[in-house]
Write a protein that holds these residues in place. Sequence first.
Motif, PDB file in Angstrom:
ATOM      1  N   THR A 177      15.358  -1.220  -6.408  1.00 33.30           N
ATOM      2  CA  THR A 177      15.855  -1.680  -5.105  1.00 33.30           C
ATOM      3  C   THR A 177      15.120  -0.978  -3.974  1.00 33.30           C
ATOM      4  OG1 THR A 177      17.890  -1.071  -6.222  1.00 33.30           O
ATOM      5  CG2 THR A 177      18.101  -2.461  -4.260  1.00 33.30           C
ATOM      6  N   ASP A 178      14.845   0.334  -4.190  1.00 35.02           N
ATOM      7  CA  ASP A 178      14.102   1.065  -3.162  1.00 35.02           C
ATOM      8  C   ASP A 178      12.745   0.416  -2.951  1.00 35.02           C
ATOM      9  OD1 ASP A 178      16.121   2.995  -3.022  1.00 35.02           O
ATOM     10  OD2 ASP A 178      15.286   4.044  -4.746  1.00 35.02           O
ATOM     11  N   ALA A 179      12.155  -0.002  -4.071  1.00 33.97           N
ATOM     12  CA  ALA A 179      10.805  -0.557  -3.997  1.00 33.97           C
ATOM     13  C   ALA A 179      10.771  -1.821  -3.145  1.00 33.97           C
ATOM     14  CB  ALA A 179      10.295  -0.855  -5.405  1.00 33.97           C
ATOM     15  N   LEU A 180      11.887  -2.521  -3.093  1.00 28.77           N
ATOM     16  CA  LEU A 180      11.926  -3.772  -2.320  1.00 28.77           C
ATOM     17  C   LEU A 180      11.945  -3.528  -0.813  1.00 28.77           C
ATOM     18  CD1 LEU A 180      14.455  -5.825  -4.471  1.00 28.77           C
ATOM     19  CD2 LEU A 180      11.960  -6.054  -4.385  1.00 28.77           C
ATOM     20  N   ASN A 181      12.618  -2.453  -0.436  1.00 26.43           N
ATOM     21  CA  ASN A 181      12.740  -2.191   1.006  1.00 26.43           C
ATOM     22  C   ASN A 181      11.885  -1.007   1.403  1.00 26.43           C
ATOM     23  OD1 ASN A 181      15.005  -4.005   0.970  1.00 26.43           O
ATOM     24  ND2 ASN A 181      16.098  -2.325  -0.020  1.00 26.43           N
ATOM     25  N   PHE A 182      10.622  -1.177   1.308  1.00 23.45           N
ATOM     26  CA  PHE A 182       9.769  -0.028   1.523  1.00 23.45           C
ATOM     27  C   PHE A 182       8.842  -0.227   2.706  1.00 23.45           C
ATOM     28  CE2 PHE A 182       7.075   3.422   0.803  1.00 23.45           C
ATOM     29  CZ  PHE A 182       7.652   4.230  -0.150  1.00 23.45           C
ATOM     30  N   SER A 183       9.015   0.531   3.757  1.00 27.34           N
ATOM     31  CA  SER A 183       8.020   0.414   4.819  1.00 27.34           C
ATOM     32  C   SER A 183       7.228   1.702   5.005  1.00 27.34           C
ATOM     33  CB  SER A 183       8.664  -0.012   6.128  1.00 27.34           C
ATOM     34  OG  SER A 183       9.650   0.920   6.463  1.00 27.34           O
ATOM     35  N   SER A 184       7.881   2.850   4.758  1.00 29.42           N
ATOM     36  CA  SER A 184       7.111   4.090   4.840  1.00 29.42           C
ATOM     37  C   SER A 184       7.790   5.160   3.992  1.00 29.42           C
ATOM     38  CB  SER A 184       7.006   4.575   6.286  1.00 29.42           C
ATOM     39  OG  SER A 184       8.259   5.082   6.696  1.00 29.42           O
ATOM     40  N   GLU A 185       7.039   6.165   3.641  1.00 28.29           N
ATOM     41  CA  GLU A 185       7.593   7.255   2.831  1.00 28.29           C
ATOM     42  C   GLU A 185       8.720   7.946   3.594  1.00 28.29           C
ATOM     43  OE1 GLU A 185       4.214   9.738   1.806  1.00 28.29           O
ATOM     44  OE2 GLU A 185       3.875   8.594  -0.035  1.00 28.29           O
TER      45      GLU A 185
ATOM     46  N   PHE B 275       0.808  -1.224   0.000  1.00 31.52           N
ATOM     47  CA  PHE B 275       0.000   0.000   0.000  1.00 31.52           C
ATOM     48  C   PHE B 275       0.845   1.281   0.000  1.00 31.52           C
ATOM     49  CE2 PHE B 275      -2.165   3.416   2.251  1.00 31.52           C
ATOM     50  CZ  PHE B 275      -3.315   3.553   1.472  1.00 31.52           C
ATOM     51  N   GLU B 276       1.756   1.384   0.979  1.00 29.83           N
ATOM     52  CA  GLU B 276       2.564   2.607   1.108  1.00 29.83           C
ATOM     53  C   GLU B 276       3.410   2.843  -0.140  1.00 29.83           C
ATOM     54  OE1 GLU B 276       3.925   4.978   3.610  1.00 29.83           O
ATOM     55  OE2 GLU B 276       2.160   4.804   4.863  1.00 29.83           O
ATOM     56  N   ARG B 277       3.957   1.735  -0.647  1.00 28.42           N
ATOM     57  CA  ARG B 277       4.818   1.861  -1.826  1.00 28.42           C
ATOM     58  C   ARG B 277       4.024   2.395  -3.018  1.00 28.42           C
ATOM     59  NH1 ARG B 277       5.697  -1.204  -6.179  1.00 28.42           N
ATOM     60  NH2 ARG B 277       4.545  -3.001  -5.397  1.00 28.42           N
ATOM     61  N   LEU B 278       2.847   1.810  -3.250  1.00 26.03           N
ATOM     62  CA  LEU B 278       2.046   2.258  -4.389  1.00 26.03           C
ATOM     63  C   LEU B 278       1.555   3.689  -4.200  1.00 26.03           C
ATOM     64  CD1 LEU B 278       0.076  -0.945  -5.333  1.00 26.03           C
ATOM     65  CD2 LEU B 278       1.555   0.405  -6.820  1.00 26.03           C
ATOM     66  N   LEU B 279       1.234   4.023  -2.956  1.00 28.30           N
ATOM     67  CA  LEU B 279       0.787   5.392  -2.683  1.00 28.30           C
ATOM     68  C   LEU B 279       1.925   6.359  -3.016  1.00 28.30           C
ATOM     69  CD1 LEU B 279      -1.525   7.136  -1.527  1.00 28.30           C
ATOM     70  CD2 LEU B 279      -0.455   6.917   0.720  1.00 28.30           C
ATOM     71  N   PHE B 280       3.112   5.977  -2.596  1.00 31.52           N
ATOM     72  CA  PHE B 280       4.276   6.821  -2.882  1.00 31.52           C
ATOM     73  C   PHE B 280       4.517   6.928  -4.392  1.00 31.52           C
ATOM     74  CE2 PHE B 280       8.772   7.055  -3.977  1.00 31.52           C
ATOM     75  CZ  PHE B 280       9.055   8.312  -3.477  1.00 31.52           C
ATOM     76  N   GLU B 281       4.518   5.773  -5.063  1.00 38.00           N
ATOM     77  CA  GLU B 281       4.867   5.772  -6.489  1.00 38.00           C
ATOM     78  C   GLU B 281       3.852   6.528  -7.336  1.00 38.00           C
ATOM     79  OE1 GLU B 281       5.361   1.665  -7.497  1.00 38.00           O
ATOM     80  OE2 GLU B 281       7.366   1.543  -6.587  1.00 38.00           O
ATOM     81  N   THR B 282       2.589   6.552  -6.902  1.00 41.47           N
ATOM     82  CA  THR B 282       1.572   7.227  -7.711  1.00 41.47           C
ATOM     83  C   THR B 282       1.359   8.675  -7.282  1.00 41.47           C
ATOM     84  OG1 THR B 282      -0.126   6.304  -6.259  1.00 41.47           O
ATOM     85  CG2 THR B 282       0.282   5.138  -8.323  1.00 41.47           C
ATOM     86  N   THR B 283       2.006   9.077  -6.194  1.00 48.53           N
ATOM     87  CA  THR B 283       1.826  10.466  -5.733  1.00 48.53           C
ATOM     88  C   THR B 283       2.747  11.423  -6.477  1.00 48.53           C
ATOM     89  OG1 THR B 283       1.126   9.816  -3.514  1.00 48.53           O
ATOM     90  CG2 THR B 283       1.992  12.040  -3.768  1.00 48.53           C
ATOM     91  N   GLY B 284       4.047  11.169  -6.411  1.00 48.07           N
ATOM     92  CA  GLY B 284       5.009  12.091  -7.006  1.00 48.07           C
ATOM     93  C   GLY B 284       4.957  12.038  -8.524  1.00 48.07           C
ATOM     94  N   SER B 285       5.276  13.150  -9.158  1.00 52.28           N
ATOM     95  CA  SER B 285       5.373  13.151 -10.617  1.00 52.28           C
ATOM     96  C   SER B 285       6.588  12.301 -10.998  1.00 52.28           C
ATOM     97  CB  SER B 285       5.561  14.574 -11.130  1.00 52.28           C
ATOM     98  OG  SER B 285       6.844  15.051 -10.750  1.00 52.28           O
ATOM     99  N   SER B 286       6.648  11.843 -12.240  1.00 55.73           N
ATOM    100  CA  SER B 286       7.797  11.019 -12.634  1.00 55.73           C
ATOM    101  C   SER B 286       9.081  11.829 -12.509  1.00 55.73           C
ATOM    102  CB  SER B 286       7.611  10.459 -14.041  1.00 55.73           C
ATOM    103  OG  SER B 286       7.267  11.498 -14.904  1.00 55.73           O
ATOM    104  N   GLU B 287       8.974  13.152 -12.714  1.00 58.41           N
ATOM    105  CA  GLU B 287      10.168  14.001 -12.574  1.00 58.41           C
ATOM    106  C   GLU B 287      10.687  13.952 -11.126  1.00 58.41           C
ATOM    107  OE1 GLU B 287       7.348  14.977 -13.939  1.00 58.41           O
ATOM    108  OE2 GLU B 287       7.848  15.448 -16.022  1.00 58.41           O
ATOM    109  N   HIS B 288       9.753  13.926 -10.181  1.00 55.72           N
ATOM    110  CA  HIS B 288      10.183  13.868  -8.782  1.00 55.72           C
ATOM    111  C   HIS B 288      10.863  12.520  -8.501  1.00 55.72           C
ATOM    112  CE1 HIS B 288      10.252  14.475  -4.452  1.00 55.72           C
ATOM    113  NE2 HIS B 288       9.721  13.274  -4.305  1.00 55.72           N
ATOM    114  N   LEU B 289      10.280  11.437  -8.993  1.00 55.53           N
ATOM    115  CA  LEU B 289      10.867  10.108  -8.746  1.00 55.53           C
ATOM    116  C   LEU B 289      12.268  10.030  -9.357  1.00 55.53           C
ATOM    117  CD1 LEU B 289       7.776   7.746  -9.253  1.00 55.53           C
ATOM    118  CD2 LEU B 289       8.626   8.784  -7.154  1.00 55.53           C
TER     119      LEU B 289
END
Length: 556
Positions: A268-276, A246-260
């Motif tokens: 690798t970041d996506a694998l170790n994701f517990s909170s923003e 949940f948190e990972r998808l929320l993060f990935e869909t929040t920021g613009s691609s430019e921000h990411l």
Amino acid sequence: MTDNSSILSKLNLYAKLAELHDENPFKFKTFTTAAFNLKKIKESFDSLSDNDLLAVPGVGKSVLLAIKQIYETESFPALDECVSKTPDGVVDMLKIKGLGPKKVKVIWGEMQIESVSDLLDACRQNRLTEIKGFGLKTQSEIIKGIEFSISASGKWHYARLMGIANDFKDYVKKQFPGFQFEYSGDFRRCNEIIEKLVVVTTIDQVEFINFLSEQDYPINVNDDEIHSFIEGQIPIEIICTDYLSFERLLFETTGSSEHLNQIEYNQTDALNFSSEEELYESKGLPFIIPEQREGLNELDFNEQNHHFIEYGQLKGVLHNHSTYSDGLNTLAEMAEYANSQKFQYLGICDHSKSAGYAGGLSDERVLAQIAEIDTLNIKMSPFKIFKGIESDILSDGSLDYSENILKLFDFVVASVHSNLTMNEEKANARLLKAIENPYTTILGHPTGRLLLMRSGYQINHEMIIDACAANKVVIELNAHPYRLDIDWRWIHYAQNKGVLISINPDAHEKMGYHDMYFGTLAARKGGLLTKNTLNAMNLKEFEAYLSNRRKVRNLL
Ligand SMILES: [Zn+2]
Ligand SMILES: [Zn+2]
């Protein structure tokens, strides 16, 4: 493309324009009746014989001829003639739901309003309520009609979606207690204009689909995403996932691609994701609030541990109108409500004398208002009303009163309201002269834009901000959700130059103060710090600021 509905809209438009131009009532009524009855026909009109069409009530020779001409030339001479003598903006008004030719005639003829954006402005200034046959109810219906026509463009003001989005969320959460459901995308980033809602939720996809179909929402499923519409026309994209993602998808869909890209987010970041919070920390970055994840300069203004402005930190409410000019509430009502909302001070800025259409204040009215403020201030102490004015910036850049009057005000908001169609050079010169005027405290809505309706006049932002810095002029962030002017993208530059920003509601009734909430969202997006926000000052600080500024500008 010529189809039945485009033919009907042209027949209807002609009927309205003919009525607007006082043509023979028999003529336009025929077209209205014909269009009404033709609407019931399912077959394409060109597949019908003349006799079939003539059998439809209202369809006579002139309507039949018009239909044939539309097929050939997409129009007909009588329509062309009416259109040619009507400003485009007035034709647009006739297309707004609830605005018939009779009302448009008054708006155009008596009020000399020739565009939808000017009409909206006039509604905001309560000018329609002064016209015979119009009232508050008509005015609010016209605003609704305009908003409806804007949403046909597939874009919405943030403020308009916020209530709808929150209601939908509450409704869903009631059905699925305990599940996570958060908006993401540009809505979570609090963009001023939204094109669709994106949701990330832990509700099971099948259950969500069942829920939506039970409520008759249209559904289109594309892998993990459910696409639908709420309120019939607002696109919503729902991503169902499990608690772990949940948190990972929320993060990935929040920021613009430019921000990411900017923060070098990767697999690798996506694998170790517990909170923003943890993600930013692991990258050695400060937490970037969702509003700012645009890929612009958010990393710059987050370098130190900055404190961005919050709505609850606003201590005063500047730039407001009362019944002295075009507001709906009296001065006393405006003050009492501001006081009841725990604001420490209020700045009243009614329109200045050149704004005759908005009840601009003559010299005598200014004096009367000042006297009333003095009386109220004694009664309401320690709450304080500051004597302000929203002075028109006249065409040559001067302010609207003589020095004798200007010096009576505690502060002056200088804004452009007339001759908005000017080139950049003229706009810069006009604003610069107003900024250099020692009496100007705040530059009001710097570009005059109305989001989704009017782009405003072009200005050289760097030049204008530099001039404000040099002359110690504060820049307004007009908090009305249609304005949000100065654009948040310029706040970073303004702060770097040492310019203060004032989040002003430009309220035309007491409830308008709450628009400062939307102004604050935009300000946070632009990275506005509490210490650079004029109306985050408490009463004492604000008084000191004004008196110090007077000294700096040699006004004592
Ligand atoms: Zn204004
Ligand atoms: Zn105003």
